[in-house]
Motif scaffolding. Structure first.
Motif, mmCIF file in Angstrom:
data_model
loop_
_atom_site.group_PDB
_atom_site.id
_atom_site.type_symbol
_atom_site.label_atom_id
_atom_site.label_comp_id
_atom_site.label_asym_id
_atom_site.label_seq_id
_atom_site.Cartn_x
_atom_site.Cartn_y
_atom_site.Cartn_z
ATOM 1 N N LEU A 133 1.173 -1.625 -0.202
ATOM 2 C CA LEU A 133 -0.140 0.138 0.105
ATOM 3 C C LEU A 133 1.526 1.224 -0.030
ATOM 4 C CD1 LEU A 133 -2.705 -1.023 2.208
ATOM 5 C CD2 LEU A 133 -2.701 -1.162 -0.221
ATOM 6 N N VAL A 134 1.948 1.002 0.244
ATOM 7 C CA VAL A 134 2.558 2.233 0.930
ATOM 8 C C VAL A 134 3.790 2.217 0.089
ATOM 9 C CG1 VAL A 134 4.375 3.749 2.108
ATOM 10 C CG2 VAL A 134 2.476 2.474 2.820
ATOM 11 N N PRO A 135 3.237 3.121 -1.395
ATOM 12 C CA PRO A 135 5.294 3.084 -2.069
ATOM 13 C C PRO A 135 5.932 4.312 -2.183
ATOM 14 C CG PRO A 135 3.234 4.565 -3.155
ATOM 15 C CD PRO A 135 3.147 4.565 -1.554
ATOM 16 N N LEU A 136 7.069 2.770 -1.401
ATOM 17 C CA LEU A 136 8.781 4.077 -0.968
ATOM 18 C C LEU A 136 9.162 4.977 -1.727
ATOM 19 C CD1 LEU A 136 9.634 0.718 1.297
ATOM 20 C CD2 LEU A 136 8.231 2.077 1.502
ATOM 21 N N GLY A 137 9.365 4.527 -3.424
ATOM 22 C CA GLY A 137 9.652 4.973 -3.926
ATOM 23 C C GLY A 137 9.612 6.445 -4.484
ATOM 24 N N GLU A 138 7.611 6.375 -3.794
ATOM 25 C CA GLU A 138 7.142 7.816 -4.284
ATOM 26 C C GLU A 138 7.719 9.067 -2.887
ATOM 27 O OE1 GLU A 138 5.507 8.997 -7.250
ATOM 28 O OE2 GLU A 138 5.824 7.000 -8.077
ATOM 29 N N PHE A 139 7.537 7.875 -1.710
ATOM 30 C CA PHE A 139 8.099 8.806 -0.720
ATOM 31 C C PHE A 139 9.745 9.217 -0.657
ATOM 32 C CE2 PHE A 139 4.924 6.296 2.314
ATOM 33 C CZ PHE A 139 4.123 7.780 2.269
ATOM 34 N N GLY B 141 13.378 14.381 -2.565
ATOM 35 C CA GLY B 141 14.416 14.302 -2.573
ATOM 36 C C GLY B 141 14.130 15.807 -3.175
ATOM 37 N N GLU B 142 12.563 15.521 -4.076
ATOM 38 C CA GLU B 142 11.711 17.052 -4.070
ATOM 39 C C GLU B 142 11.896 18.378 -3.282
ATOM 40 O OE1 GLU B 142 8.121 15.883 -5.677
ATOM 41 O OE2 GLU B 142 8.436 14.941 -7.680
ATOM 42 N N MET B 143 11.610 17.944 -2.323
ATOM 43 C CA MET B 143 12.032 18.547 -0.655
ATOM 44 C C MET B 143 12.824 19.560 -0.429
ATOM 45 S SD MET B 143 9.202 16.150 2.190
ATOM 46 C CE MET B 143 7.527 17.186 2.012
ATOM 47 N N LYS B 144 13.971 17.778 -0.500
ATOM 48 C CA LYS B 144 15.564 18.792 -0.552
ATOM 49 C C LYS B 144 16.023 19.700 -1.223
ATOM 50 C CE LYS B 144 16.909 14.363 1.793
ATOM 51 N NZ LYS B 144 17.981 13.188 2.096
ATOM 52 N N ALA B 145 15.643 19.074 -2.367
ATOM 53 C CA ALA B 145 15.822 20.944 -4.046
ATOM 54 C C ALA B 145 15.222 21.381 -3.147
ATOM 55 C CB ALA B 145 14.967 19.499 -5.346
ATOM 56 N N LEU B 146 13.491 22.072 -3.119
ATOM 57 C CA LEU B 146 12.617 22.663 -2.497
ATOM 58 C C LEU B 146 13.626 24.031 -1.523
ATOM 59 C CD1 LEU B 146 10.615 24.632 -3.237
ATOM 60 C CD2 LEU B 146 9.062 23.631 -2.232
ATOM 61 N N LEU B 147 14.118 23.200 -0.493
ATOM 62 C CA LEU B 147 14.785 23.593 0.836
ATOM 63 C C LEU B 147 16.197 24.246 0.566
ATOM 64 C CD1 LEU B 147 14.563 21.021 3.338
ATOM 65 C CD2 LEU B 147 13.580 23.142 3.420
ATOM 66 N N LYS B 148 16.592 23.514 -0.550
ATOM 67 C CA LYS B 148 17.983 24.186 -0.836
ATOM 68 C C LYS B 148 17.803 25.839 -1.604
ATOM 69 C CE LYS B 148 22.139 23.366 -3.945
ATOM 70 N NZ LYS B 148 22.719 22.235 -4.540
ATOM 71 N N LYS B 149 16.716 25.212 -2.367
ATOM 72 C CA LYS B 149 16.451 26.634 -3.814
ATOM 73 C C LYS B 149 15.983 27.871 -2.523
ATOM 74 C CE LYS B 149 14.952 25.184 -8.032
ATOM 75 N NZ LYS B 149 13.910 25.073 -8.663
ATOM 76 N N THR B 150 15.467 27.082 -1.240
ATOM 77 C CA THR B 150 14.582 28.434 -0.180
ATOM 78 C C THR B 150 15.883 29.145 0.786
ATOM 79 O OG1 THR B 150 12.859 26.646 0.416
ATOM 80 C CG2 THR B 150 13.256 28.414 2.225
ATOM 81 N N ALA B 151 17.359 28.683 1.249
ATOM 82 C CA ALA B 151 18.190 28.533 1.503
ATOM 83 C C ALA B 151 18.633 29.800 0.803
ATOM 84 C CB ALA B 151 18.885 27.265 2.020
ATOM 85 N N GLN B 152 18.535 29.416 -0.424
ATOM 86 C CA GLN B 152 19.518 30.239 -0.616
ATOM 87 C C GLN B 152 18.910 31.537 -1.330
ATOM 88 O OE1 GLN B 152 19.465 28.051 -5.150
ATOM 89 N NE2 GLN B 152 21.465 26.779 -4.098
ATOM 90 N N ARG C 150 10.860 27.610 5.046
ATOM 91 C CA ARG C 150 11.813 27.296 5.193
ATOM 92 C C ARG C 150 11.528 26.232 6.511
ATOM 93 N NH1 ARG C 150 15.716 27.206 8.058
ATOM 94 N NH2 ARG C 150 15.763 29.495 8.327
ATOM 95 N N GLN C 151 10.829 26.297 7.208
ATOM 96 C CA GLN C 151 11.322 25.955 8.531
ATOM 97 C C GLN C 151 9.945 24.510 8.395
ATOM 98 O OE1 GLN C 151 10.268 29.197 11.324
ATOM 99 N NE2 GLN C 151 12.183 29.363 11.923
ATOM 100 N N GLU C 152 8.353 24.936 7.969
ATOM 101 C CA GLU C 152 7.531 23.380 7.499
ATOM 102 C C GLU C 152 8.201 22.916 6.812
ATOM 103 O OE1 GLU C 152 4.675 23.764 8.816
ATOM 104 O OE2 GLU C 152 5.042 25.887 9.855
ATOM 105 N N LEU C 153 8.769 22.868 6.173
ATOM 106 C CA LEU C 153 9.007 22.314 4.847
ATOM 107 C C LEU C 153 10.361 21.592 5.804
ATOM 108 C CD1 LEU C 153 9.737 23.753 1.182
ATOM 109 C CD2 LEU C 153 8.046 22.425 1.704
ATOM 110 N N GLN C 154 11.295 21.888 6.680
ATOM 111 C CA GLN C 154 12.129 20.762 7.551
ATOM 112 C C GLN C 154 11.202 19.990 8.535
ATOM 113 O OE1 GLN C 154 14.082 23.345 8.957
ATOM 114 N NE2 GLN C 154 16.243 23.465 7.656
ATOM 115 N N MET C 155 9.716 20.312 8.858
ATOM 116 C CA MET C 155 9.244 19.666 10.093
ATOM 117 C C MET C 155 8.347 18.192 8.224
ATOM 118 S SD MET C 155 7.062 21.874 11.883
ATOM 119 C CE MET C 155 6.352 21.383 13.338
ATOM 120 N N ILE C 156 8.093 18.885 7.435
ATOM 121 C CA ILE C 156 7.425 18.132 6.422
ATOM 122 C C ILE C 156 8.228 16.350 6.320
ATOM 123 C CG2 ILE C 156 6.099 18.347 4.281
ATOM 124 C CD1 ILE C 156 5.158 20.124 4.880
ATOM 125 N N GLU C 157 9.378 17.368 6.224
ATOM 126 C CA GLU C 157 11.079 15.864 5.609
ATOM 127 C C GLU C 157 10.817 15.080 6.100
ATOM 128 O OE1 GLU C 157 14.986 16.337 3.385
ATOM 129 O OE2 GLU C 157 14.666 18.096 5.629
#
Length: 220
Positions: free
Chosen positions: A93-99, A104-115, A176-183
């Motif tokens: 039921l839980v597609p690990l690859g999707e998680f 990965g997408e969140m990390k990329a977004l966090l990196k952009k946010t930090a920039q 960024r703080q909210e995204l870090q919590m979700i990640e």
């Protein structure tokens, strides 16, 4: 492209084994049609974890009643099975690859946010220096009413600009703080599901046929 278990799958370049092509041809299916079908399943289907039987071990993708198995490097299709509807509904039921892709997408977004934060912080620092320079000029120099007005207008413009830029900085910081919590939460879910999957894999290790094989039959 699709990311599964931190491996980038170039679906457009996925190849089908010669043996599977030969089987498909005996059933009237062209190489092009078979290749297109399995690439579609791999690109858009549900990642169903590790597939293992006496002949092959690989990564399984399920869609439209098909179970397509990629080799471990995820470059070639090594097995295609027809999945019964009931079994397809009971798959993982839980597609690990999707998680993992989500992380990965969140990390990329966090990196952009930090920039962005860094760039805005530099802008605030520049404005602070300009404001300090005006204060210094007002403190150390004599000036008439007209010059005083010019000082005040320039200072007002810089203070207003600083307020806007600071607001943008706070917006990115909050995001960024909210995204870090979700990640962090998603990573925790991924670890828990990976631990369960590892127990499942250990349980079926050494079986003559995998759990998938018990409920599936070869289609080509």
């Amino acid at each position: 492209m699709r990311i599964v278990n931190k491996i980038k799958i170039q679906t457009a370049s996925i190849q089908v084994s010669k043996a599977l092509h030969k089987k498909a041809e005996t059933k009237g299916m062209t190489r092009e049609k078979l290749t297109s079908k399995v690439r579609h399943v791999i690109q858009t289907g549900r990642y169903a974890g590790i597939y293992r039987d006496q002949q092959v071990t690989g990564q399984s993708f399920v869609q439209d009643g098909l179970n397509v198995v990629l080799d471990e490097p995820m470059r070639k299709v090594v097995k295609i099975l027809r999945v019964e509807k009931k079994e397809a509904e009971q798959k993982q039921l839980v597609p690990l690859g999707e998680f993992e892709q989500m992380i990965g997408e969140m990390k990329a977004l966090l990196k952009k946010t930090a920039q962005f934060e860094k760039a805005i912080s530099s802008e605030i620092s520049s404005l602070d220096k300009q404001i300090s320079s005006i204060y210094h000029d007002m403190e150390t120099n004599s000036f008439n009413a007209s010059q005083g007005y010019q000082f005040a207008k320039k200072l007002q413009m810089l203070l207003r600009k600083r307020r806007i830029v600071k607001g943008e900085f706070q917006k990115f910081t909050s995001s960024r703080q909210e995204l870090q919590m979700i990640e962090k939460n998603v990573a925790s879910i991924l670890q828990k599901t990976a631990d369960i999957q590892a127990k499942q894999n250990e349980y079926v290790s050494g079986w003559d046929h995998s759990a998938d094989e018990n409920f599936s039959r070869e289609t080509v």
